[in-house]
Structures are given as C-alpha cells and as structure tokens.
Design an enzyme around this catalytic site. Sequence first.
Site, PDB file in Angstrom:
ATOM      1  N   LYS A  82      44.751  37.134  37.827  1.00 42.88           N
ATOM      2  CA  LYS A  82      43.470  37.728  37.470  1.00 42.88           C
ATOM      3  C   LYS A  82      43.454  38.019  35.965  1.00 42.88           C
ATOM      4  O   LYS A  82      42.799  37.323  35.210  1.00 42.88           O
ATOM      5  CB  LYS A  82      43.200  38.958  38.312  1.00 42.88           C
ATOM      6  CG  LYS A  82      43.020  38.566  39.805  1.00 42.88           C
ATOM      7  CD  LYS A  82      43.348  39.680  40.742  1.00 42.88           C
ATOM      8  CE  LYS A  82      43.562  39.221  42.176  1.00 42.88           C
ATOM      9  NZ  LYS A  82      42.423  38.611  42.841  1.00 42.88           N
ATOM     10  N   ASP A  96      48.670  49.015  43.746  1.00 43.90           N
ATOM     11  CA  ASP A  96      48.319  47.615  43.538  1.00 43.90           C
ATOM     12  C   ASP A  96      47.312  47.577  42.397  1.00 43.90           C
ATOM     13  O   ASP A  96      46.203  48.109  42.527  1.00 43.90           O
ATOM     14  CB  ASP A  96      47.702  47.065  44.832  1.00 43.90           C
ATOM     15  CG  ASP A  96      47.356  45.586  44.737  1.00 43.90           C
ATOM     16  OD1 ASP A  96      47.391  45.021  43.624  1.00 43.90           O
ATOM     17  OD2 ASP A  96      47.042  45.000  45.794  1.00 43.90           O
ATOM     18  N   TRP A 124      42.501  44.709  51.297  1.00 45.65           N
ATOM     19  CA  TRP A 124      43.867  44.557  50.791  1.00 45.65           C
ATOM     20  C   TRP A 124      44.684  45.815  51.045  1.00 45.65           C
ATOM     21  O   TRP A 124      45.876  45.738  51.393  1.00 45.65           O
ATOM     22  CB  TRP A 124      43.858  44.194  49.305  1.00 45.65           C
ATOM     23  CG  TRP A 124      43.315  42.822  49.069  1.00 45.65           C
ATOM     24  CD1 TRP A 124      42.127  42.485  48.482  1.00 45.65           C
ATOM     25  CD2 TRP A 124      43.926  41.572  49.450  1.00 45.65           C
ATOM     26  NE1 TRP A 124      41.966  41.122  48.466  1.00 45.65           N
ATOM     27  CE2 TRP A 124      43.047  40.534  49.054  1.00 45.65           C
ATOM     28  CE3 TRP A 124      45.121  41.236  50.087  1.00 45.65           C
ATOM     29  CZ2 TRP A 124      43.335  39.180  49.273  1.00 45.65           C
ATOM     30  CZ3 TRP A 124      45.406  39.892  50.307  1.00 45.65           C
ATOM     31  CH2 TRP A 124      44.519  38.882  49.902  1.00 45.65           C
TER      32      TRP A 124
END
Lengths: 373, 373
Positions: A202, A178, A110
């Site tokens: 999440k 992030d 990511w």
Amino acid sequence: MKRVYNFSPGPSVLPLPVLERAAAEMTDANGAGQSVMEMSHRSKDFKPIIEGAEALLRELMGIPPNYRVLFLQGGASLQFSMIPLNLASGEQAGPEAPGKKAVYIETGIWAKKAAAEAAKFVDVSVPASSKDRAYTYIPAAPAPEPGDAYYHITLNNTIVGTKWAGLPDTGPVPLAADISSCILSEPLEVAKFGVLYAGAQKNLGPAGLTVVIIREDLIGHAPSWVPALLRYDIHAGEGSMYNTPPCYGIYIMGLVLEWLKNLGGLPAITRLNQEKAGLFYRYLEQSRLFRSPVEKSCRSLMNIPFVCTEADPARREELETRFVKEAAAQGLVNLAGHRLVGGMRASIYNAMPIEGVRALIQFMEQFEKTNGK
Amino acid sequence: MKRVYNFSPGPSVLPLPVLERAAAEMTDANGAGQSVMEMSHRSKDFKPIIEGAEALLRELMGIPPNYRVLFLQGGASLQFSMIPLNLASGEQAGPEAPGKKAVYIETGIWAKKAAAEAAKFVDVSVPASSKDRAYTYIPAAPAPEPGDAYYHITLNNTIVGTKWAGLPDTGPVPLAADISSCILSEPLEVAKFGVLYAGAQKNLGPAGLTVVIIREDLIGHAPSWVPALLRYDIHAGEGSMYNTPPCYGIYIMGLVLEWLKNLGGLPAITRLNQEKAGLFYRYLEQSRLFRSPVEKSCRSLMNIPFVCTEADPARREELETRFVKEAAAQGLVNLAGHRLVGGMRASIYNAMPIEGVRALIQFMEQFEKTNGK
C-alpha cells in the site's frame, strides 16, 4: 498507454520516479553489473540496500532504538498468527490447549480475521465491535485487564475506510496494531506500541514484503514447537536473513522511502494527505449523488468508500456499476468497493498525486450532472 | 558497468532479455497504464499474468491435471513446516503430541533443516544420511514402511552440489521433494511425487515467491489449528489469492518461463545444462590445482563446488580466498563456497550463459598457471 490514476486498495500506485529509477537500474544496479533481483542476499552489493532501507524507515517513522525492524514474508495475514504465537501461546497448540488472553477490537473484516487466527492459539476476548453499524465507526475501546497478553487494533481499516482518531490506553499491556494501509501516511508514536506490522503493498512497495516493528522485550517468548519461519527471535537474530528475504521488495521500499524523504518526510506527506482527503470528503459532503457511509470523527485519510444516494437498490447498483466502468474508461481505475461491501472506494495512498484526486472529483461532478440530480 | 557473470547460488542470474522486458514494462505493462507492481491482484490486468504463468509452468514441466500449482511466500523454509502440518500432523502440536511418522533422507544442511522443522509436528525417521562423508554423495534410500505419512528428499543439494540420480521407490507413500535449485533444469516425472516445492530465486525468478506442486488428494488434511496462511486447502481453494500473492515475482517468473519456452523448453535447456556442467567437470577432472569433492555418480548440474588440491590448510585457504577475490575483479562474482563448507562453488543455473562457464574456466586455467602447479 498514458499512466492511469490507480485507486486500488493494494497493490497500489507507486511514485513514478521510483518506477523510473527501478527501470533504469534493472540490468545494473549501483554499478554491480547485475539486477537487484539477481544479487545474493548475503553479498556486499545487497547489504547497503537492506541496511539503507531500515535506516530510512527508522528515520522517517522515528523508531526508538529498543525496537527491532523485521522484513518478512506472508503479508499482514501471517502476522495474524505470528503475534499470538510469539506473544501469548502455550507449550501446546490446538483447541484444547489455549494460551493466554488477548484483546481484539473488531473494526472490520481484517480485524475479525486477525482475531479468528489468534483464537487458534490464545483465549481471544472481543470487548468492542462496530459490526452493528457495518463497521462504519470506531467503537469506544475498554481498558484491558492487567494480565492480558496484548491488545490488538487495526489502525486503519482498508475496506470500510475508518481509522482510529486516538489510541486506546492499554497501560502496561502491549498494544499491537495492523498499520498496513496507513503506515507513513501521518505521524505515529511508535513507543506507544508493542508491535506494529504492515504489508508493503500500500504505502511501501510491492506485495510480498511485510514490515514488523517490535519492542525488543516482546521477542523470545514463542514456545519451542513454533516453526522457525514464524518466530520473531529467529528473524531478529538473523537480521531478517534466516532465509532469503524478499530482496527486490526491500529495494523498492528503499526507493519509496528515499522519495518520501526528499518530499519532506512525514510532515510534508501528512499535509498532502490531509489536503487530498479534505478535497474529496468536502466534495462528498456537498454532493447530491454520492455520500460517505463513514462517521465523520473516524474517517480514513487513505481509503475513502462512497455510495450513491439513490434509494432504489437496483437503480443504485446500476448507477454504481456504470460509474466504476465509465471512470475506468477515463483512466480512473480500481474504484469498485471491496467485494464484501460493494459501493465504491478511492484509495489515495501517499503515491497518489493530488491531480489524481482532482481528476476523480471532476469526473464525479460530471457524472452527477449527467445522471440528473 | 558491464554485466558480470554471477555464480550466486540464489538469488541468482536471470535471463537478460527478461530483465530488459521488465525494465521496458516498468511504468506501463501490457498497456494497463501501470506497473505490474501497482496492479490489484484481483484486477483484469493481473489475471492473465498469474494464469499465464501457471499455464506455462504446467506445460514446461508436464504437470498432470490432478496436481495443483500454488504460488506462496516464505521460501522453501516455510515448506519445511507446511508439509508436516498439512500431510501428517495431529490435532495438537508440541513435543508431547506428535503426529504420524515421516521419512527424511539427510543429504545436506537443507535436508537436515527440513527434518528439524518437521520434528516439531511429526515423528521423523532418518533411515539414511551422507553426513559421514560431508554429504558428498547420495546414500542408498531404504523403502518406507506402509504407514508412513510421506518420504522427503532434497533432489538437488545447493550447498554440497549433489543430486539424486534416480528416485527412491516409495510405493504408495507420497514422495515430497525440495527442488528449489533444480526445478526446470532437466525433465522430472511429476507423477512420481506427492509434493514438489521450490523457492523461485534460483531457476524461476526473484526471491519471495515459492512454487508448490501438490497432488490433489494430499490437500485438506491439516488439523483445524493450523494457521490459514500455512494451509494448502486455503491456498488451493482461493487460487493462491487468499491474501495478496507476491505479484511481481509471479510476473517475472512468467517472463522467465516464456524465455525458456522460446529457447526450446526442457529438452533444449537440459542439453545446454549438460554441456555447461560437462565443460566444467571435465576441466576439474584434469586440473592439478582444483578438484570436485563430490562423488561422480551424483554430481549436480546446477551447483558445482570445488576446492584447491593444496595439502597445507593455511596455504589452501589463502589460495581459495585469493581466487574468489581475483575472479570477482574479472567480473566472475559470488564464487565463494557456502559459509558452512568453505571452498568455492559455481552455481550455473539455467540463465547462466555458456560463455560465463567458458570465461570461468579460462580464468581458472590462468590462475592455475600463475599459481604454479
């Protein structure tokens, strides 16, 4: 069917009381005679929902008043573009018109994707990477240069199961992070960051909602050609209502935050997360069949990858595939590792009860016995 | 509280059986032992949900096989940028680097916003507008020039309550249309369009999901600098799963489409919508207190603005404000007109039962009597 223990990395398990309340309020929420899904986002019925969610998030995370909270769409992936577009891009876009320089630390897939999207608009510098050992550790983070536009890290790496144990000192250069897979899992000093962002699916709620927490002075620097929907100034100016926000996701997030507050907030969930992860890592430490591939100093509290110790690759793959399948049959689902890395992974977000972790360990002990180590 | 009749322009009323089923499945959907909100988007549990929703949409709308269906985020407003970026922009963005020419017909505030966003990337031509009479009609649509990249219309104008009675003949130039507030309200010949797009929060489901229907040959033309999340080629190549899609919205849309199919599909809903709108327009025609400001030939089936006939502006405003308030007290909610145009508006989407329209008319008759005309 009985509720499963869902170890999915996202979308992932939500607190059962939240789901039960959402079900109870589905056709009539707060006496409005309508579902939250049906409420006009500009109505008096929805106002307390979005304002309440923001107030709770501010309270739980200790967000300072000079930070704005935005409820957006597009996932963390759209933030990969919005951060460079808003903080550092020039009056022209495209390969021949780069913006300022921005630093990206490569700690996983990511993080790499974030840097690749940024490179479309800014001059990306990657001074540190843990790619040499399959991202199983967090590399030392060099200081930025004074003129750098921002410094980007992925605080918790969902796929490889690492997290930054400490934060890099970036001085006056804004730190962007992030925090999709670790938001509200343990305390975070928001004032150390310029921008924080997280996909909701999440620790916050359903997919389709993205939370951005941004220091006010970083808003308002996007060049004029940047699309309205990708501008922090527009979203901040309109209170996340430039267009219709993902209302139902905001409502569910509000319920999750209420659940978290009633549980005791960050201090309580941090203890619980440490206990859950501790149990699991200690089990892996002593196991002869399973092991963690991640360096001890930077193991995630939320995502715990593990592999079989079996040396023969074919036999290992067979074992791992069977493990995931047999676990699912016992109601322990979504334990396969990310398709790019293989192996197994247990994501144990805030809403995963400790009983789920215990049930997983018990199953692994049984599997270990049966599979003769 | 009793369910209200919700005349909101969006997010808006959903079919009660859909909400009831969503509530019943909230903690355990399809025997998966988890909520749809908790399902991994790549799991075997979610696959039939997204595939089923697409199949139903294709069936109900008659979408030809050479069209792709994408489930995206960002609302119709993000499509205002994605269409020029994917169909017509050049290798550089910004005011000094325009792309090709695109035609926009200005039929309202949303059409105008679409053109303004496009102008950041393409050379926008606006050969027709109905601004001269406050957008209360659809102007004659001139033919495009052969080299134009696309031709954009807003098929139903939510704020002003107009719709295109026929489609402009654009020859080989692809026709792009915002169908947010009329999708699935009556038949539409998809093959006449290059791109269709709709925010879900009117006739499809909750806010946060956007449906794009695009002819395959129009995919793959975005310049390299366009963000991944804004590229049709990426979303089409990954089956709308480049990143986590708005899963719960897709699930609710699937339930809405099932409800619509069981009702008899487009033929049945078209009849019902004509009956509902017919009742309301006929009432307005004979009323002495209320009137429609929209030209007869292009009145929307979905959004019906109306105003008081009272000539004195102050008295009119007082009457209209009181009307909206008193209606709400009777469970007829969200009847205020858009803040930019004032007056009243009844949005009567597919899920608004005819009883709701009858109740509104009855209330209006009563209000007319009491307020002495």
